[in-house]
Scaffold this active site. Structure first.
Site, PDB file in Angstrom:
ATOM      1  N   LYS A   1     -20.645  89.253  11.702  1.00 34.02           N
ATOM      2  CA  LYS A   1     -19.420  88.492  11.464  1.00 34.02           C
ATOM      3  C   LYS A   1     -18.326  89.417  10.934  1.00 34.02           C
ATOM      4  O   LYS A   1     -18.578  90.549  10.516  1.00 34.02           O
ATOM      5  CB  LYS A   1     -19.701  87.380  10.452  1.00 34.02           C
TER       6      LYS A   1
ATOM      7  N   ARG B   1     -22.500  75.396  -1.235  1.00 38.96           N
ATOM      8  CA  ARG B   1     -21.470  75.659  -0.229  1.00 38.96           C
ATOM      9  C   ARG B   1     -21.785  74.804   0.991  1.00 38.96           C
ATOM     10  O   ARG B   1     -21.770  73.574   0.899  1.00 38.96           O
ATOM     11  CB  ARG B   1     -21.417  77.169   0.071  1.00 38.96           C
TER      12      ARG B   1
ATOM     13  N   TYR C   1       6.868 103.407  -5.609  1.00 35.37           N
ATOM     14  CA  TYR C   1       7.657 102.312  -6.168  1.00 35.37           C
ATOM     15  C   TYR C   1       7.400 102.130  -7.662  1.00 35.37           C
ATOM     16  O   TYR C   1       6.255 102.157  -8.120  1.00 35.37           O
ATOM     17  CB  TYR C   1       7.324 101.007  -5.455  1.00 35.37           C
TER      18      TYR C   1
ATOM     19  N   MET D   1       3.136  99.799   1.855  1.00 38.11           N
ATOM     20  CA  MET D   1       2.655  99.079   3.024  1.00 38.11           C
ATOM     21  C   MET D   1       1.966  99.998   4.025  1.00 38.11           C
ATOM     22  O   MET D   1       0.911  99.640   4.581  1.00 38.11           O
ATOM     23  CB  MET D   1       3.793  98.333   3.717  1.00 38.11           C
TER      24      MET D   1
END
Length: 378
Positions: free
Chosen positions: A35, A133, A266, A314
């Site tokens: 998966k 779940r 940043y 990014m």
């Protein structure tokens, strides 16, 4: 290749890991869970490598993943388990897929799909043994079981499996695994007494496969261990006889001198303490690099480890290589690999980002090319 980074996936390592898991599983068959694009490693190549090494089943969460395998010509028994009302289950049955049924509505839709397609559905009934779940708890499961057996008698489905999922098999101090195993065995007994045509009973995930033989039953479902990562916080892949299959690397795009006191990235959360060399690595949070690994994520350039300097951007991040660095644009930076060459591992990154190895490899974005080596799809 136009992208200056890549995830190199060793299919030989995948095969070796499956061989190791088969050894541990003993007489139980192995379902390779692929998966999440095989935990970010590449769905179809990893599936083929696992099957070639002796896995007899494949498992995927999403129906689309299962259909992708079929479209690629992978015809092994494949279980898919996560779908919502209205999913194209008739298409799934025509593709010869096994379906999980975890709720009454799901059984109704599978029966409807069987009638529509004219295909007898192979169903694995899921019982919640303590995960909290998917699946029904045992005290509510009887109604679903009875309805499934009636549909089986009508020739619409075949109840070929009962399954559940372990919640804390990675915790040696937890008694929950033993309790879940007990509840699961009772669910199996009830299904057999009701007349289900069980082929497989399956409970074990990677941790169960590697540490809890009582959870093996007929079939084990390792996923993270197939790609060579440990499901345990206190046992390494090497200690388990596994080899991490992915190596994430990129070419440096900039290497430049910077003076002492230079802010980096940043917000200038990092400032150079001395005159140094800064290097730019062209991977960022758009590629799945955890933003909160800023200041912590380890990277190897040459023989030296550095930590990310400042914030992850990014598309890129910066390394402070130190005053004596001898690096150049085009040199390879290794974020993680098997550790065999002294490079960081996915486990190192998981610690740096306060997460788990599963997330580190699975979150890698689609624009990072997967380069498969050492197997049929290389």
């Amino acid at each position: 290749m136009t992208y200056p980074a890549r995830a190199v996936v060793d299919l030989g390592a995948i095969a070796g890991n499956v061989a190791r898991l088969r050894e541990v599983a003993g007489p139980a068959e192995v379902m390779a869970v692929v998966k999440g694009d095989a935990y970010g490693h590449g769905l179809v190549p990893v599936a083929r490598a696992a099957l070639g090494a002796g896995a007899t089943w494949l498992g995927v969460a999403q129906l689309g993943e299962a259909l992708t395998l079929r479209a690629a010509g992978v015809d092994a028994r494949t279980l898919t388990w996560l779908y919502a009302p209205g999913a194209p289950l008739a298409e799934a049955l025509r593709a010869d897929l096994d379906l999980s049924v975890a709720a009454p509505w799901a059984l109704d839709e599978v029966v409807g799909a069987a009638r529509e397609s004219g295909v007898v559905a192979r169903v694995h009934l899921k019982v919640d043994t303590g995960m909290g779940r998917s699946g029904l708890f045992l005290d509510e499961w009887g109604g679903l079981l009875d309805a499934a057996v009636r549909a089986q008698a009508a020739g619409e489905i075949d109840v070929v499996g009962v399954w559940s999922h372990l919640a804390s098999a990675d915790d040696a101090e937890s008694g929950l695994t033993a309790e879940q195993t007990r509840v699961f065995a009772e669910a199996v007994r009830r299904a057999e007494d009701a007349g289900a045509h069980l082929e497989v009973r399956h409970l074990a995930n990677s941790a169960g496969t590697l540490a809890h033989a009582a959870t093996h039953f007929d079939l084990v479902r390792p996923g993270i261990a197939v790609v060579g990562l440990s499901p345990f916080g206190d046992r390494t892949a090497d200690e388990l006889g596994l080899t991490p299959a992915m190596r994430l690397e990129a070419e440096l795009t900039i290497v430049k001198h910077a003076p002492a006191g230079q802010g980096v990235s940043y917000g200038h959360e990092y400032t150079t303490s001395e005159a140094t060399s800064l290097a730019v690595v062209p991977l960022g949070y758009a590629d799945g690099i955890p933003r909160h690994a800023g200041g912590a994520g380890p990277v190897q350039v040459g023989d030296t480890w550095s930590r990310i300097a400042g914030r992850v951007c990014m598309d890129q991040f910066v390394l402070d290589l130190g005053a004596g660095a001898n690096a150049h644009a085009g040199d390879v930076a290794v974020l993680f690999g098997s550790g065999a060459d002294g490079e960081p591992t996915a486990a190192d990154w998981a610690r740096a980002a306060d997460t788990i190895t599963y997330e580190i490899v699975t979150r890698l974005g689609p624009r990072v090319p997967r380069v498969h080596v050492g197997g049929r799809d290389a």
